[in-house]
Design a protein around this motif. Structure first.
Motif, short mmCIF file in Angstrom:
data_model
loop_
_atom_site.label_atom_id
_atom_site.label_comp_id
_atom_site.label_asym_id
_atom_site.label_seq_id
_atom_site.Cartn_x
_atom_site.Cartn_y
_atom_site.Cartn_z
N LEU A 126 0.77 -1.32 0.14
CA LEU A 126 -0.07 0.06 -0.11
C LEU A 126 0.80 1.44 0.05
CD1 LEU A 126 -2.96 -1.02 2.47
CD2 LEU A 126 -2.77 -1.37 0.09
N SER A 127 1.91 1.09 0.47
CA SER A 127 2.85 2.29 0.15
C SER A 127 3.67 2.45 -0.84
CB SER A 127 4.05 2.08 1.69
OG SER A 127 3.51 2.04 2.95
N SER A 128 3.22 1.69 -1.75
CA SER A 128 4.10 1.82 -3.14
C SER A 128 3.08 1.35 -4.07
CB SER A 128 5.54 0.91 -3.28
OG SER A 128 6.39 1.28 -2.33
N LEU A 171 -3.65 6.83 -1.66
CA LEU A 171 -2.68 5.64 -1.93
C LEU A 171 -1.65 6.06 -3.25
CD1 LEU A 171 -4.11 4.19 0.07
CD2 LEU A 171 -3.64 2.18 -1.00
N GLN A 172 -1.85 7.05 -3.94
CA GLN A 172 -1.01 7.39 -4.74
C GLN A 172 0.44 8.06 -4.34
OE1 GLN A 172 -2.34 6.89 -8.15
NE2 GLN A 172 -3.48 5.88 -6.60
N GLN A 173 1.34 7.66 -4.85
CA GLN A 173 2.73 7.65 -4.38
C GLN A 173 3.54 9.02 -5.04
OE1 GLN A 173 5.67 4.60 -5.36
NE2 GLN A 173 6.93 4.87 -3.67
N SER A 186 9.02 9.55 0.54
CA SER A 186 7.90 8.80 -0.36
C SER A 186 6.65 8.83 0.51
CB SER A 186 8.31 7.50 -0.52
OG SER A 186 7.16 6.62 -1.20
N ILE A 187 5.66 9.43 -0.23
CA ILE A 187 4.36 9.66 0.27
C ILE A 187 3.30 8.65 -0.14
CG2 ILE A 187 2.39 11.35 0.80
CD1 ILE A 187 5.11 11.95 2.41
N SER A 188 2.68 7.92 0.43
CA SER A 188 1.32 7.28 -0.36
C SER A 188 0.25 8.01 0.52
CB SER A 188 1.47 5.56 0.55
OG SER A 188 0.32 5.12 -0.23
N TRP A 189 -0.45 8.87 -0.22
CA TRP A 189 -1.40 9.69 0.41
C TRP A 189 -2.63 9.09 0.90
CZ3 TRP A 189 -6.46 11.63 0.67
CH2 TRP A 189 -6.27 13.03 0.88
N GLY A 190 -2.74 9.65 2.06
CA GLY A 190 -3.85 9.07 2.71
C GLY A 190 -3.63 7.81 3.73
N TYR A 191 -2.33 7.16 3.54
CA TYR A 191 -1.93 5.97 4.27
C TYR A 191 -0.53 6.09 4.85
CZ TYR A 191 -0.89 0.92 5.27
OH TYR A 191 -0.33 0.06 5.74
N SER A 192 0.56 6.37 4.38
CA SER A 192 1.71 6.39 4.94
C SER A 192 2.86 7.27 4.35
CB SER A 192 2.27 4.94 4.82
OG SER A 192 2.88 4.52 3.51
N VAL A 241 9.08 5.13 9.26
CA VAL A 241 7.70 4.76 8.65
C VAL A 241 6.71 5.75 9.67
CG1 VAL A 241 5.85 3.22 8.34
CG2 VAL A 241 8.32 2.76 7.86
N PHE A 242 6.10 6.55 8.97
CA PHE A 242 4.85 7.34 9.61
C PHE A 242 3.71 6.88 8.92
CE2 PHE A 242 8.93 9.38 9.28
CZ PHE A 242 9.10 10.36 10.42
N TYR A 243 2.60 6.86 9.60
CA TYR A 243 1.01 6.50 9.14
C TYR A 243 0.24 7.55 9.31
CZ TYR A 243 2.33 1.46 9.05
OH TYR A 243 3.09 0.16 8.77
#
Length: 329
Positions: A126-128, A171-173, A186-192, A241-243
């Motif tokens: 989900l982070s990528s 989840l868009q990276q 690296s941002i997975s928007w709305g997740y991590s 890692v940040f959530y």
């Protein structure tokens, strides 16, 4: 389910009862297809073995799939004889694939559907996430809760807080670099959000960290239909890692959406010596600013700038449109 009188219906969508669908994104994705033509839209499994056991060219029902009205109308007249041709097939989605193949209709793959033929912690996946609108998530009862310190139901409800504000970015990276600190973010928007104490190429960061394992324990390599990265204890390769913690819409009249990502645990490693010892251990929070006025186009990408000063325990990531020909490296 199908009735000839339902002429105003454009699409039929099938999914399992343990599947979460992001309806706004699904509507947008289906809108790019001509619903008056034959369309069979879905995705295969993440695992090579699952596809090999059934078919690499079929849509797995757990992930969800969509059939256009004219295709369902044609299928409805042929389904009984198709079932008679293939009485030995025990899976409805495999049966559907065989019937549609006989009609000359091939699968159109959409990467935002997710069968999740995986076990354990899928945060690496989900982070990528691939650069495609996030559409579905299946097998929620067989994976770990997607957020730490929450149960499965709480995790999905928490993710939906981001969905209600901006489903297009979910989840868009987005990847950017802070050169003074030698950090990759690296941002997975709305997740991590991940911070690496090293400049790591986008091609590597786009590969999911293998935090999970395949559906079948007896599977042999290659396990997955995508490239992965091994987990690492190298401080130059392992992320902080940040959530996703919160989302705030239209902050202070600036027409910005701010998502906040919080650290839940220390990385437990030293600093990366090759980065000049610019440790990210002191960072406890990441704020990401995006525009609620601009919906992220399907398959589109955004660039970002990082604001951070020495001694601060947070960083600010500001999304912006990429400049023409901009290289992110």
């Amino acid at each position: 389910m199908f009735r000839e009188s339902d002429k105003d219906v454009r699409w039929y969508v099938m999914a399992d009862d343990d599947t979460v669908l992001v309806v706004d994104n699904l509507v947008e994705v289906l809108a790019k297809y001509d619903h008056t033509k034959y369309h069979y839209i879905g995705t295969s499994s993440e695992c090579v073995r699952s596809n090999s056991d059934l078919s690499f060219d079929m849509a797995f029902r757990g992930a969800g799939y969509a059939l256009s009205y004219p295709l369902v109308a044609a299928l409805a007249t042929k389904l009984d004889e198709c079932i008679e041709r293939y009485p030995y097939l025990g899976f409805s989605d495999f049966m559907l694939h065989e019937c549609l193949t006989d009609l000359g209709v091939a699968l159109t793959q959409e990467k935002g559907f997710h069968q999740i033929d995986l076990h354990g912690d899928i945060s690496g996946l989900l982070s990528s996430h691939p650069q495609s609108p996030f559409l579905s998530l299946h097998h929620l009862d067989t994976i770990d809760p997607i957020f730490p310190s929450m149960n499965r139901s709480e995790s999905i409800n928490h993710l939906m807080k981001a969905v209600t504000v901006d489903p297009s970015r979910l989840l868009q990276q987005t990847i950017c670099y802070h050169r003074p600190s030698n950090w990759s973010v690296s941002i997975s928007w709305g997740y991590s959000a991940h911070i690496y104490e090293n400049i790591i190429p986008r091609s590597s960061l786009q590969r999911p960290i293998e935090t999970f394992w395949p559906w079948q324990r007896s599977a042999r390599v290659p396990f997955y239909m995508f490239n992965t990265r091994w987990r690492s204890n190298d401080p130059c390769q392992a992320p902080h890692v940040f959530y996703f913690d919160s989302v705030d819409h239209h902050v202070k009249g600036n027409k910005s959406t701010v998502t906040t990502y919080a650290r839940v645990a220390r990385r437990g490693l030293g600093s990366c010596s090759s980065s000049g010892k610019h440790s990210a251990d002191s960072i406890t929070e990441i704020e990401v600013y995006s525009s609620p006025e601009i919906r992220l186009e399907m398959g589109g990408k955004e660039c970002c700038d990082i604001v951070h000063a020495a001694g601060m325990n947070n960083i600010r990531v500001v999304y912006r449109a990429c400049m023409e020909g901009e290289i992110i490296a």
